[in-house]
Design a protein around this motif. Structure first.
Motif, mmCIF file in Angstrom:
data_model
loop_
_atom_site.group_PDB
_atom_site.id
_atom_site.type_symbol
_atom_site.label_atom_id
_atom_site.label_comp_id
_atom_site.label_asym_id
_atom_site.label_seq_id
_atom_site.Cartn_x
_atom_site.Cartn_y
_atom_site.Cartn_z
ATOM 1 N N GLU A 144 -4.871 13.924 33.455
ATOM 2 C CA GLU A 144 -4.586 15.205 32.800
ATOM 3 C C GLU A 144 -5.251 15.282 31.430
ATOM 4 N N ARG A 145 -5.182 14.191 30.683
ATOM 5 C CA ARG A 145 -5.787 14.171 29.347
ATOM 6 C C ARG A 145 -7.304 14.286 29.430
ATOM 7 N N ALA A 146 -7.904 13.646 30.415
ATOM 8 C CA ALA A 146 -9.356 13.732 30.592
ATOM 9 C C ALA A 146 -9.771 15.156 30.942
ATOM 10 N N LYS A 147 -8.980 15.818 31.779
ATOM 11 C CA LYS A 147 -9.290 17.210 32.146
ATOM 12 C C LYS A 147 -9.205 18.117 30.925
ATOM 13 N N LYS A 148 -8.211 17.893 30.062
ATOM 14 C CA LYS A 148 -8.100 18.702 28.845
ATOM 15 C C LYS A 148 -9.317 18.482 27.945
ATOM 16 N N LEU A 149 -9.740 17.234 27.831
ATOM 17 C CA LEU A 149 -10.933 16.945 27.028
ATOM 18 C C LEU A 149 -12.167 17.613 27.610
ATOM 19 N N GLU A 150 -12.268 17.565 28.924
ATOM 20 C CA GLU A 150 -13.434 18.139 29.594
ATOM 21 C C GLU A 150 -13.515 19.643 29.337
ATOM 22 N N ASN A 151 -12.353 20.288 29.257
ATOM 23 C CA ASN A 151 -12.319 21.741 29.106
ATOM 24 C C ASN A 151 -12.238 22.203 27.656
ATOM 25 N N SER A 152 -12.158 21.288 26.714
ATOM 26 C CA SER A 152 -12.071 21.676 25.308
ATOM 27 C C SER A 152 -13.470 21.792 24.703
ATOM 28 N N GLN A 153 -13.557 22.569 23.646
ATOM 29 C CA GLN A 153 -14.837 22.738 22.957
ATOM 30 C C GLN A 153 -15.015 21.601 21.961
ATOM 31 N N PRO A 154 -16.175 20.989 21.941
ATOM 32 C CA PRO A 154 -16.401 19.918 20.964
ATOM 33 C C PRO A 154 -16.399 20.479 19.542
ATOM 34 N N GLU A 155 -15.909 19.672 18.611
ATOM 35 C CA GLU A 155 -15.896 20.066 17.210
ATOM 36 C C GLU A 155 -17.171 19.582 16.538
ATOM 37 N N ASP A 156 -17.738 20.403 15.713
ATOM 38 C CA ASP A 156 -18.898 20.001 14.927
ATOM 39 C C ASP A 156 -18.381 19.572 13.567
ATOM 40 N N ILE A 157 -18.360 18.278 13.308
ATOM 41 C CA ILE A 157 -17.778 17.745 12.085
ATOM 42 C C ILE A 157 -18.527 18.250 10.845
ATOM 43 N N LEU A 158 -19.828 18.509 10.966
ATOM 44 C CA LEU A 158 -20.590 19.008 9.814
ATOM 45 C C LEU A 158 -20.149 20.422 9.448
ATOM 46 N N VAL A 159 -19.889 21.239 10.450
ATOM 47 C CA VAL A 159 -19.390 22.598 10.192
ATOM 48 C C VAL A 159 -18.006 22.518 9.557
ATOM 49 N N LYS A 160 -17.178 21.638 10.074
ATOM 50 C CA LYS A 160 -15.827 21.471 9.549
ATOM 51 C C LYS A 160 -15.867 21.025 8.083
ATOM 52 N N LYS A 161 -16.720 20.063 7.765
ATOM 53 C CA LYS A 161 -16.850 19.581 6.385
ATOM 54 C C LYS A 161 -17.347 20.691 5.465
ATOM 55 N N ALA A 162 -18.284 21.487 5.950
ATOM 56 C CA ALA A 162 -18.809 22.594 5.141
ATOM 57 C C ALA A 162 -17.703 23.610 4.848
ATOM 58 N N GLU A 163 -16.850 23.881 5.824
ATOM 59 C CA GLU A 163 -15.724 24.805 5.619
ATOM 60 C C GLU A 163 -14.771 24.257 4.569
ATOM 61 N N TYR A 164 -14.483 22.987 4.631
ATOM 62 C CA TYR A 164 -13.618 22.366 3.619
ATOM 63 C C TYR A 164 -14.256 22.469 2.235
ATOM 64 N N ALA A 165 -15.558 22.205 2.167
ATOM 65 C CA ALA A 165 -16.260 22.222 0.888
ATOM 66 C C ALA A 165 -16.227 23.609 0.253
ATOM 67 N N LYS A 166 -16.215 24.653 1.062
ATOM 68 C CA LYS A 166 -16.177 26.025 0.549
ATOM 69 C C LYS A 166 -14.750 26.459 0.216
ATOM 70 N N GLY A 167 -13.793 25.584 0.466
ATOM 71 C CA GLY A 167 -12.415 25.919 0.138
ATOM 72 C C GLY A 167 -11.704 26.714 1.209
ATOM 73 N N ARG A 168 -12.315 26.835 2.359
ATOM 74 C CA ARG A 168 -11.693 27.569 3.459
ATOM 75 C C ARG A 168 -10.911 26.604 4.343
#
Length: 172
Positions: A144-168
């Motif tokens: 079940e956990r593998a299926k959830k991973l398969e169907n989830s969207q990967p996170e782009d850590i660089l985009v996430k870090k940029a959002e944090y850096a902008k204060g969002r």
């Protein structure tokens, strides 16, 4: 050379996982008599993950289940388990590995050392060396956990870090 790598979670991650594991173990061992209990033995570790063992022990006590948790190397240990079994007037126990694969530790530490020590303390002991990974319900949790991973969207850590850096607030 991989486009995408996804890492799942351990068996015991969320609080609900502990309750699910107890349900699986109860189904696996069946109905127990008043003087019977199950002793599940994990390896133990010096890693902070050691806290999963006392957490599981706490949940079994909270639910008033005759399941006792011990570790070969860590807390709770053999003395803790013996004290609890005697306190609860258990006479007969089934030893089971709290390990995904029941390898050398299960054969040597559980089927020999723990069995002998419990017998010396007056308990009648049976051994079930079935690893958690051999139990279909546990396999299904990971599927079940593998299926959830398969169907989830990967996170782009660089985009996430940029959002944090902008204060969002970063998206999760």
């Amino acid at each position: 050379k991989f486009e995408d790598i996804r890492v799942g979670t351990p068996l015991l991650t969320e609080v609900d996982d502990y309750f699910k594991l107890i349900e699986v173990i109860e189904k696996e061992v069946g109905v127990l008599k008043e003087d019977e209990g199950v002793v599940m033995i994990g390896h133990g570790t010096e890693h902070p993950a050691l806290s999963a063992y006392p957490m599981l022990a706490y949940v079994t006590k909270d639910l008033e289940k005759p399941i006792y948790i011990g570790t070969v190397e860590g807390y709770p240990g053999l003395d803790n388990v013996v004290r609890e079994l005697k306190r609860d007037n258990k006479r007969k126990v089934t030893l089971m590995p709290l390990m995904f694969v029941a390898g050398d530790h299960a054969k040597n530490d559980i089927a020999e050392d723990w069995k002998e020590a419990l017998e010396e303390n007056g308990f009648e002991v049976e051994v079930n060396l079935k690893g958690l990974g051999e139990i279909e319900s546990i396999q299904n949790i990971f599927i079940e956990r593998a299926k959830k991973l398969e169907n989830s969207q990967p996170e782009d850590i660089l985009v996430k870090k940029a959002e944090y850096a902008k204060g969002r607030k970063a998206s999760h």
